[in-house]
Design a protein around this motif. Structure first.
Motif, PDB file in Angstrom:
ATOM      1  N   ILE A   1      11.651   8.897  12.244  1.00  0.00           N
ATOM      2  CA  ILE A   1      11.086   7.908  13.139  1.00  0.00           C
ATOM      3  C   ILE A   1      11.240   6.534  12.476  1.00  0.00           C
ATOM      4  N   GLN A   2      11.829   5.610  13.219  1.00  0.00           N
ATOM      5  CA  GLN A   2      11.985   4.252  12.676  1.00  0.00           C
ATOM      6  C   GLN A   2      10.823   3.391  13.134  1.00  0.00           C
ATOM      7  N   LEU A   3      10.306   2.616  12.204  1.00  0.00           N
ATOM      8  CA  LEU A   3       9.241   1.666  12.499  1.00  0.00           C
ATOM      9  C   LEU A   3       9.801   0.257  12.346  1.00  0.00           C
ATOM     10  N   THR A   4       9.634  -0.544  13.372  1.00  0.00           N
ATOM     11  CA  THR A   4      10.127  -1.914  13.356  1.00  0.00           C
ATOM     12  C   THR A   4       8.947  -2.865  13.441  1.00  0.00           C
ATOM     13  N   GLN A   5       8.796  -3.674  12.418  1.00  0.00           N
ATOM     14  CA  GLN A   5       7.710  -4.643  12.398  1.00  0.00           C
ATOM     15  C   GLN A   5       8.209  -5.997  12.868  1.00  0.00           C
ATOM     16  N   SER A   6       7.347  -6.722  13.521  1.00  0.00           N
ATOM     17  CA  SER A   6       7.646  -8.100  13.874  1.00  0.00           C
ATOM     18  C   SER A   6       6.394  -8.947  13.770  1.00  0.00           C
ATOM     19  N   PRO A  79      -7.579 -17.092   1.967  1.00  0.00           N
ATOM     20  CA  PRO A  79      -6.523 -17.320   0.964  1.00  0.00           C
ATOM     21  C   PRO A  79      -6.004 -16.030   0.337  1.00  0.00           C
ATOM     22  N   GLU A  80      -6.876 -15.052   0.170  1.00  0.00           N
ATOM     23  CA  GLU A  80      -6.462 -13.806  -0.474  1.00  0.00           C
ATOM     24  C   GLU A  80      -5.668 -12.884   0.457  1.00  0.00           C
ATOM     25  N   ASP A  81      -5.494 -13.260   1.710  1.00  0.00           N
ATOM     26  CA  ASP A  81      -4.778 -12.412   2.665  1.00  0.00           C
ATOM     27  C   ASP A  81      -3.278 -12.650   2.665  1.00  0.00           C
ATOM     28  N   PHE A  82      -2.820 -13.651   1.945  1.00  0.00           N
ATOM     29  CA  PHE A  82      -1.382 -13.916   1.938  1.00  0.00           C
ATOM     30  C   PHE A  82      -0.702 -12.868   1.066  1.00  0.00           C
ATOM     31  N   ALA A  83       0.107 -12.047   1.725  1.00  0.00           N
ATOM     32  CA  ALA A  83       0.670 -10.839   1.114  1.00  0.00           C
ATOM     33  C   ALA A  83       1.703 -10.270   2.071  1.00  0.00           C
ATOM     34  N   THR A  84       2.241  -9.110   1.712  1.00  0.00           N
ATOM     35  CA  THR A  84       3.155  -8.386   2.600  1.00  0.00           C
ATOM     36  C   THR A  84       2.403  -7.214   3.218  1.00  0.00           C
ATOM     37  N   TYR A  85       2.584  -7.026   4.517  1.00  0.00           N
ATOM     38  CA  TYR A  85       1.902  -5.967   5.259  1.00  0.00           C
ATOM     39  C   TYR A  85       2.937  -4.975   5.783  1.00  0.00           C
ATOM     40  N   SER A  86       2.644  -3.688   5.606  1.00  0.00           N
ATOM     41  CA  SER A  86       3.575  -2.637   6.020  1.00  0.00           C
ATOM     42  C   SER A  86       2.830  -1.565   6.789  1.00  0.00           C
ATOM     43  N   CYS A  87       3.476  -1.058   7.836  1.00  0.00           N
ATOM     44  CA  CYS A  87       2.919   0.075   8.571  1.00  0.00           C
ATOM     45  C   CYS A  87       3.594   1.360   8.093  1.00  0.00           C
ATOM     46  N   THR A  92       5.345  12.510  11.663  1.00  0.00           N
ATOM     47  CA  THR A  92       6.510  13.374  11.564  1.00  0.00           C
ATOM     48  C   THR A  92       7.186  13.158  10.221  1.00  0.00           C
ATOM     49  N   TYR A  93       7.617  14.276   9.600  1.00  0.00           N
ATOM     50  CA  TYR A  93       8.375  14.141   8.347  1.00  0.00           C
ATOM     51  C   TYR A  93       9.814  13.738   8.659  1.00  0.00           C
ATOM     52  N   PRO A  94      10.413  12.862   7.860  1.00  0.00           N
ATOM     53  CA  PRO A  94       9.803  12.178   6.720  1.00  0.00           C
ATOM     54  C   PRO A  94       8.880  11.047   7.153  1.00  0.00           C
ATOM     55  N   TYR A  95       7.784  10.869   6.447  1.00  0.00           N
ATOM     56  CA  TYR A  95       6.945   9.712   6.701  1.00  0.00           C
ATOM     57  C   TYR A  95       7.786   8.460   6.446  1.00  0.00           C
ATOM     58  N   THR A  96       7.589   7.460   7.274  1.00  0.00           N
ATOM     59  CA  THR A  96       8.402   6.252   7.167  1.00  0.00           C
ATOM     60  C   THR A  96       7.544   5.005   7.276  1.00  0.00           C
ATOM     61  N   PHE A  97       8.040   3.955   6.604  1.00  0.00           N
ATOM     62  CA  PHE A  97       7.391   2.652   6.622  1.00  0.00           C
ATOM     63  C   PHE A  97       8.186   1.687   7.495  1.00  0.00           C
ATOM     64  N   GLY A  98       7.488   0.694   8.003  1.00  0.00           N
ATOM     65  CA  GLY A  98       8.172  -0.454   8.546  1.00  0.00           C
ATOM     66  C   GLY A  98       8.751  -1.274   7.405  1.00  0.00           C
ATOM     67  N   GLN A  99       9.569  -2.257   7.762  1.00  0.00           N
ATOM     68  CA  GLN A  99      10.277  -3.020   6.739  1.00  0.00           C
ATOM     69  C   GLN A  99       9.369  -4.044   6.045  1.00  0.00           C
TER      70      GLN A  99
ATOM     71  N   PRO B  41      13.691  -2.487  -6.264  1.00  0.00           N
ATOM     72  CA  PRO B  41      13.462  -3.921  -6.491  1.00  0.00           C
ATOM     73  C   PRO B  41      13.757  -4.760  -5.249  1.00  0.00           C
ATOM     74  N   GLY B  42      12.764  -5.518  -4.824  1.00  0.00           N
ATOM     75  CA  GLY B  42      12.924  -6.402  -3.679  1.00  0.00           C
ATOM     76  C   GLY B  42      12.994  -5.712  -2.332  1.00  0.00           C
ATOM     77  N   LYS B  43      12.719  -4.421  -2.295  1.00  0.00           N
ATOM     78  CA  LYS B  43      12.830  -3.642  -1.061  1.00  0.00           C
ATOM     79  C   LYS B  43      11.472  -3.156  -0.585  1.00  0.00           C
ATOM     80  N   GLY B  44      11.483  -2.459   0.552  1.00  0.00           N
ATOM     81  CA  GLY B  44      10.262  -1.931   1.122  1.00  0.00           C
ATOM     82  C   GLY B  44       9.857  -0.610   0.489  1.00  0.00           C
ATOM     83  N   LEU B  45       8.737  -0.096   0.963  1.00  0.00           N
ATOM     84  CA  LEU B  45       8.200   1.158   0.453  1.00  0.00           C
ATOM     85  C   LEU B  45       8.922   2.352   1.053  1.00  0.00           C
ATOM     86  N   GLU B  46       9.039   3.415   0.277  1.00  0.00           N
ATOM     87  CA  GLU B  46       9.682   4.653   0.723  1.00  0.00           C
ATOM     88  C   GLU B  46       8.829   5.826   0.292  1.00  0.00           C
ATOM     89  N   TRP B  47       8.565   6.722   1.220  1.00  0.00           N
ATOM     90  CA  TRP B  47       7.828   7.951   0.908  1.00  0.00           C
ATOM     91  C   TRP B  47       8.778   8.941   0.244  1.00  0.00           C
TER      92      TRP B  47
END
Lengths: 106, 124
Positions: A1-6, A79-87, A92-99, B41-47
């Motif tokens: 399953i592909q996750l696309t973040q925007s 201020p502490e919220d500036f970061a990278t967020y990932s879903c 379903t296996y394999p578990y997948t992250f957004g970019q 390095p510089g990439k996203g997370l992978e399970w």
């Protein structure tokens, strides 16, 4: 399953309301989590079950959605919220992250 | 306080093997699944995969691309989870994280606590 973040990156100011979207290529029910990651640090769980706030996470963070479309909202940026967020889908296996969405200070 | 500490990373040559350890404390280790993730390095997370608790069968799930080369195991008496990595490739270079999972015989609901990560570099 592909996750696309925007968006992939976002500039915002302290106090702004911010919404990040995660779209799945097929339905994941509510098996979706959101993580925050700061440079050089481990990811931190914010939301799981699409909308359940992890213990200890500030209430300005909220999640919604089910099926294929999900959102993470920060109601008033601090201020502490500036970061990278990932879903992450855990339906379903394999578990997948957004970019990832990089949230930067404007 | 829940703590997870990874160890065993370092520089290794392609084709060689490496075993990572994840030592847990501050919780009943045997009650939880343990998962591994990585971030190039510089990439996203992978399970990478996870191992269920013994009460949920102690079975494992892996990312298809890594199955056969990577193996996850656990020693609940020592509160350690392991990631055995064989036939290393340069593309395995990443920070490897372990995380505690709330998983049943079926799926997982979340991975709540993460270690600080250990860097694996694969290069000749």
């Amino acid at each position: 399953i592909q996750l696309t973040q925007s968006p992939s990156s976002l500039s915002a100011s302290v106090g702004d309301r911010v919404t990040i979207t995660c779209r799945a290529s097929q339905g994941v029910s509510s098996y979706l989590a959101w993580y925050q990651q700061k440079p050089g640090k481990a990811p931190k769980l914010l939301i799981y079950g699409a909308s359940i706030l992890q213990s200890g996470v500030p209430s300005r963070f909220s999640g919604s959605g089910s099926g294929t479309d999900f959102t993470l909202t920060i109601s008033s940026l601090q201020p502490e919220d500036f970061a990278t967020y990932s879903c992450l889908q855990l339906s379903t296996y394999p578990y997948t992250f957004g970019q990832g969405t990089r949230l930067e200070i404007k | 306080e829940v703590q997870l500490v990874e160890s065993g990373g370092g520089l290794e040559q392609p084709g060689r093997s490496l075993r990572l350890s994840c030592t847990g404390s501050g919780f009943t280790f045997g009650d939880y699944a343990m998962s591994w993730f990585r971030q190039a390095p510089g990439k996203g997370l992978e399970w990478v995969g996870f191992i269920r608790s013994e009460t949920s069968g102690g079975t494992t799930e892996y990312a298809a691309s890594l199955k056969g080369r990577f193996t996850i195991s656990r020693d609940d008496s020592r509160t350690i989870a392991y990631l055995q990595m064989n036939s290393l490739k340069t593309e395995d270079t990443a920070v490897y994280y372990c995380a505690r999972g709330d998983c049943s015989v079926g799926s997982c609901d979340q991975f709540d606590y993460w270690g600080q990560g250990t860097l694996v570099s694969v290069s000749s």
